[in-house]
Enzyme design. Sequence first.
Site, PDB file in Angstrom:
ATOM      1  N   ASN A 128       3.651  -7.144  -0.610  1.00  0.00           N
ATOM      2  CA  ASN A 128       3.381  -5.769  -0.199  1.00  0.00           C
ATOM      3  C   ASN A 128       3.791  -4.804  -1.312  1.00  0.00           C
ATOM      4  OD1 ASN A 128       2.398  -4.192   2.026  1.00  0.00           O
ATOM      5  ND2 ASN A 128       4.491  -3.520   2.417  1.00  0.00           N
ATOM      6  N   VAL A 137      -5.507  -0.354   0.531  1.00  0.00           N
ATOM      7  CA  VAL A 137      -4.807  -1.545   1.020  1.00  0.00           C
ATOM      8  C   VAL A 137      -3.504  -0.972   1.587  1.00  0.00           C
ATOM      9  CG1 VAL A 137      -3.747  -3.749   0.412  1.00  0.00           C
ATOM     10  CG2 VAL A 137      -5.892  -3.048  -0.687  1.00  0.00           C
ATOM     11  N   PRO A 138      -3.487  -0.714   2.902  1.00  0.00           N
ATOM     12  CA  PRO A 138      -2.481   0.177   3.489  1.00  0.00           C
ATOM     13  C   PRO A 138      -1.096  -0.430   3.667  1.00  0.00           C
ATOM     14  CG  PRO A 138      -3.925  -0.638   5.199  1.00  0.00           C
ATOM     15  CD  PRO A 138      -4.458  -1.176   3.895  1.00  0.00           C
ATOM     16  N   CYS A 139      -0.425  -0.645   2.567  1.00  0.00           N
ATOM     17  CA  CYS A 139       0.940  -1.166   2.619  1.00  0.00           C
ATOM     18  C   CYS A 139       1.885  -0.182   3.302  1.00  0.00           C
ATOM     19  CB  CYS A 139       1.430  -1.530   1.218  1.00  0.00           C
ATOM     20  SG  CYS A 139       1.285  -0.210   0.007  1.00  0.00           S
ATOM     21  N   HIS A 140       1.487   1.079   3.398  1.00  0.00           N
ATOM     22  CA  HIS A 140       2.319   2.071   4.093  1.00  0.00           C
ATOM     23  C   HIS A 140       2.395   1.797   5.593  1.00  0.00           C
ATOM     24  CE1 HIS A 140      -1.783   3.752   4.208  1.00  0.00           C
ATOM     25  NE2 HIS A 140      -1.425   4.282   5.378  1.00  0.00           N
TER      26      HIS A 140
END
Length: 171
Positions: A128, A137-140
């Site tokens: 991540n 690429v929604p690592c949040h």
Amino acid sequence: MLRLLEEKIATPLGPLWVVCDEQFRLRAIEWEQYRDRMEQLLNIHYRHEGYERVSATNPGGLSDKLADYFAGNLAVIDTLETATGGTPFQREVWQALRAIPCGQVMHYGQLAAQLGRPGAARAVGAANGANPISIVVPCHRVIGRNGTLTGYAGGVQRKEWLLRHEGYLLL
């Protein structure tokens, strides 16, 4: 040689670099203040094949689409193609991140279990953290097991803003 098109765009959270290939697949998205990190990741992933970076204006409409996301069209990021380097495990994690629906979150252990690797929460966290394509690429959308906002390379304030923007209600 891989040719990468890049543009710096303005967002409510500060300047953001958008990098794509000539097929307009995203290769990197990173905040201006972390540009060095982006350059390191580009070198790690693409130096073996060779690449050049070229300034572009709204390549493939990507800059407009990201502006649309910040203006409230949240679904637009699901339509954007990506092409990343990374290890097979990292790419597996990044693909799983894209499956987390907007407005929802998971913790690292849940994501590891979803990948069939229930003991790999730390490895998922490391993948991540190596994500080269912030926001899309929604690592949040990955949070700590206890609900804390941890581990966003763009800073916790940006993570909180993005989650609120996407409709996740923080307590």
